[in-house]
Scaffold this motif. Structure first.
Motif, short mmCIF file in Angstrom:
data_model
loop_
_atom_site.label_atom_id
_atom_site.label_comp_id
_atom_site.label_asym_id
_atom_site.label_seq_id
_atom_site.Cartn_x
_atom_site.Cartn_y
_atom_site.Cartn_z
N ASP A 100 24.95 -44.61 -1.22
CA ASP A 100 23.83 -43.77 -0.78
C ASP A 100 22.82 -43.53 -1.92
OD1 ASP A 100 24.91 -43.47 1.76
OD2 ASP A 100 25.70 -41.45 1.41
N THR A 101 23.31 -43.50 -3.16
CA THR A 101 22.41 -43.16 -4.26
C THR A 101 21.35 -44.23 -4.49
OG1 THR A 101 23.81 -44.12 -6.00
CG2 THR A 101 24.20 -41.81 -5.45
N TYR A 102 21.57 -45.43 -3.94
CA TYR A 102 20.60 -46.51 -4.12
C TYR A 102 19.52 -46.51 -3.03
CZ TYR A 102 24.16 -48.47 -7.25
OH TYR A 102 25.06 -48.65 -8.26
N TYR B 48 14.36 -39.69 -3.05
CA TYR B 48 14.18 -38.23 -2.95
C TYR B 48 14.72 -37.54 -4.20
CZ TYR B 48 14.98 -33.68 -0.52
OH TYR B 48 15.03 -32.37 -0.12
N HIS B 49 15.75 -38.15 -4.84
CA HIS B 49 16.40 -37.49 -5.98
C HIS B 49 15.76 -37.84 -7.33
CE1 HIS B 49 18.50 -41.45 -6.11
NE2 HIS B 49 18.73 -41.18 -7.37
N PHE B 50 14.73 -38.68 -7.34
CA PHE B 50 14.22 -39.19 -8.63
C PHE B 50 13.74 -38.07 -9.55
CE2 PHE B 50 12.94 -43.68 -6.94
CZ PHE B 50 14.28 -44.01 -6.85
N ALA B 51 12.95 -37.14 -9.02
CA ALA B 51 12.34 -36.12 -9.89
C ALA B 51 13.38 -35.16 -10.45
CB ALA B 51 11.27 -35.35 -9.12
N LEU C 258 17.13 -35.62 -10.39
CA LEU C 258 18.27 -36.21 -11.08
C LEU C 258 17.85 -37.14 -12.23
CD1 LEU C 258 21.42 -36.36 -11.04
CD2 LEU C 258 21.18 -38.43 -9.63
N HIS C 259 16.69 -37.76 -12.11
CA HIS C 259 16.25 -38.73 -13.12
C HIS C 259 14.90 -38.35 -13.75
CE1 HIS C 259 19.38 -41.26 -11.45
NE2 HIS C 259 18.74 -41.47 -10.32
N PRO C 260 14.76 -37.09 -14.24
CA PRO C 260 13.43 -36.67 -14.73
C PRO C 260 12.94 -37.50 -15.91
CG PRO C 260 15.11 -35.05 -15.34
CD PRO C 260 15.77 -36.03 -14.39
N THR D 143 14.18 -40.73 -16.74
CA THR D 143 14.43 -42.16 -16.65
C THR D 143 13.60 -42.85 -15.56
OG1 THR D 143 16.41 -41.59 -15.36
CG2 THR D 143 16.72 -42.11 -17.70
N ILE D 144 13.78 -42.44 -14.31
CA ILE D 144 13.08 -43.12 -13.21
C ILE D 144 11.79 -42.39 -12.85
CG2 ILE D 144 13.26 -43.84 -10.79
CD1 ILE D 144 16.22 -44.31 -11.26
N SER D 145 11.87 -41.05 -12.84
CA SER D 145 10.73 -40.26 -12.34
C SER D 145 9.42 -40.50 -13.09
CB SER D 145 11.09 -38.78 -12.37
OG SER D 145 10.06 -38.02 -11.79
N GLU E 147 23.97 -40.64 -14.58
CA GLU E 147 23.26 -39.73 -13.70
C GLU E 147 23.77 -39.88 -12.25
OE1 GLU E 147 19.10 -40.54 -14.69
OE2 GLU E 147 19.32 -39.48 -16.59
N ASP E 148 23.52 -41.04 -11.62
CA ASP E 148 23.89 -41.18 -10.20
C ASP E 148 25.39 -40.99 -9.96
OD1 ASP E 148 21.33 -42.06 -8.81
OD2 ASP E 148 21.44 -43.46 -10.49
N TYR E 149 26.22 -41.62 -10.79
CA TYR E 149 27.65 -41.58 -10.49
C TYR E 149 28.31 -40.28 -10.96
CZ TYR E 149 27.75 -46.32 -8.63
OH TYR E 149 27.56 -47.44 -7.85
FE LIG Z 1 19.46 -42.61 -8.69
#
Ligand SMILES: [Fe+2]
Ligand code: FES
Length: 402
Positions: free
Chosen positions: A224-226, A230-233, A235-237, A239-241, A357-359
């Motif tokens: 589901d995390t892939y 919605y979780h980028f900002a 959980l990943h401020p 790295t991804i956001s 982060e995700d796991y």
């Molecule tokens: Fe993620």
């Protein structure tokens, strides 16, 4: 490489550019209008979908024994004589490419008294000799020699071939069904998604690095995390956001597979740029979900320098055990040692985000689901459209409703 004639005259680069242009059109239109691709409604799902051992056993049978699973890319078995072990489902399956160019799969178990034919995870061999008493099989699965074979007179019938599994390849991907005698119809399994995979031109990918990432969570919770940004900002401020928005989804459904993209922040600057001035590169966009357990993600190191990562999720014995097998490939092959290092760094970067982060949240979230009352549910929002469709497809494949 494959004995099967495939459409090789296609201009993959032009088709990928066309896909990329269409993706940009959709993403930029959403940015302009402050819209997104969304599901019609939110969807709730009982937590038992993730935690119930009976459901887990059913999934292991229906999805991981009776459904085509990605073994590797065709280029991982490029030459005749190449082999690799596919044992991620718990069944030790030896996948080979013989001199006729075909891929085949066999149980890595000797027909004499059951020892393994190879202990190597991959390599090159035209024949496999059992280390116990020396029965030898070709890479087409035929028994070709057995020491003192006269002593088995009358008992060799049916033992002269390894137990074979359905195995085939399409669009540069090798698949197995981990049940002997099952029907493997990849065109039916892939449907219209086959064309998306073909355009990705996976036959030009060369493997650079692979690894396995265990997570103490249900395999679907990890998967589901892939599927949602919605979780980028949150959980990943860091790295991804910084590069990707969490509120603009570009979604295409190819039941039971899908492709889902999340608008890059760089596109915000293109909202008022005429389309004729867009820099449209030949790069696949989005996360490609191959039912039931695989994510294919193509990213770029620098514009035009692409890598592909495959994430294959396999459940353990209990609902709370998963191993994600990750492999990274260089598009167009490895051009230099610097290029190899860049692809490895891309892999390490993605692997770090997933692991740290995700796991971490997956293990925590899954554990908490096990503590909830049996009638509790989780909810997927309209922006979590990919998750909704994946859970519906899984339930359907299990003969359940979602
Ligand atoms: Fe993620
Ligand atoms: S078990 Fe393989 S040769 Fe005896």
């Amino acid at each position: 490489m494959s004995a099967r004639p495939e459409a090789s005259a296609r201009d993959h680069a032009a088709e990928t550019r066309a896909h990329r242009r269409e993706y940009l059109r959709r993403a930029i239109t959403h940015l302009k209008n402050k819209t997104s691709d969304l599901a019609d409604a939110p969807m709730s799902n009982p937590v038992s979908v993730y935690t119930d051992p009976a459901r887990h056993a059913l999934e292991r049978q229906k999805l991981f024994r009776e459904t085509p699973l990605l073994v590797c890319l065709s280029t991982d078995l490029a030459e005749p004589g190449a082999f690799r072990l596919f044992d991620e489902t718990g069944v030790p399956i030896l996948v080979t490419r013989a001199k006729d160019g075909r891929v085949r799969a066999f149980l890595n178990v000797c027909r004499h008294r059951g020892a393994a034919l190879t202990h190597e995870r991959e390599g090159k061999a035209n024949r496999f000799t059992c280390w116990f008493h020396g029965w030898t099989y070709s890479n087409e699965g035929k028994l070709i020699a057995a020491p003192q074979s006269k002593a088995f007179d009358g008992e060799m019938q049916g033992r002269d071939h390894l137990i074979e599994y359905p195995c085939d390849e399409r669009h540069g991907l090798v698949f197995v069904i981990a049940t002997p005698g099952a029907t493997l119809d990849l065109d039916a399994h892939l449907g219209a998604f086959g064309d998306v995979l073909e355009v990705m031109d996976l036959k030009q990918c060369e493997r650079v690095k692979a690894g396995a990432l265990p997570v103490a969570a249900n395999w679907k919770y990890a998967l589901d995390t892939y599927g949602e940004g919605y979780h980028f900002a949150t959980l990943h401020p860091q790295t991804i956001s910084p590069n990707t928005r969490n509120d603009v989804v570009i979604y295409d459904h190819f039941d039971p597979h899908h492709r889902v993209g999340f608008a890059e922040r760089a596109l915000e600057a293109m909202v008022d740029t005429p389309e004729s001035e867009w820099d449209v590169r030949s790069e696949p966009s989005g996360i490609h979900y191959l039912f039931p357990n695989t994510i294919l993600f193509a990213g770029s190191i620098t514009p035009g320098k692409m890598y592909l990562t495959t994430f294959r999720h396999f459940p353990g014995e209990t609902p709370g055990e998963t191993v994600t097998h990750k492999t990274v490939y260089a598009y167009g092959g490895v051009r230099s040692s610097e290029h190899r290092a860049e692809v490895e760094a891309a892999y390490d970067g993605v692997a770090h985000v997933v692991a740290s982060e995700d796991y971490v949240v997956a293990a925590e979230g899954w554990r908490n689901l096990t503590l909830l009352p049996p009638d509790a549910t989780v909810v997927y929002g309209r922006q979590e459209v990919a998750l909704q469709n994946t859970h519906r497809a899984i339930a359907r494949a299990l003969g359940l409703s979602a």
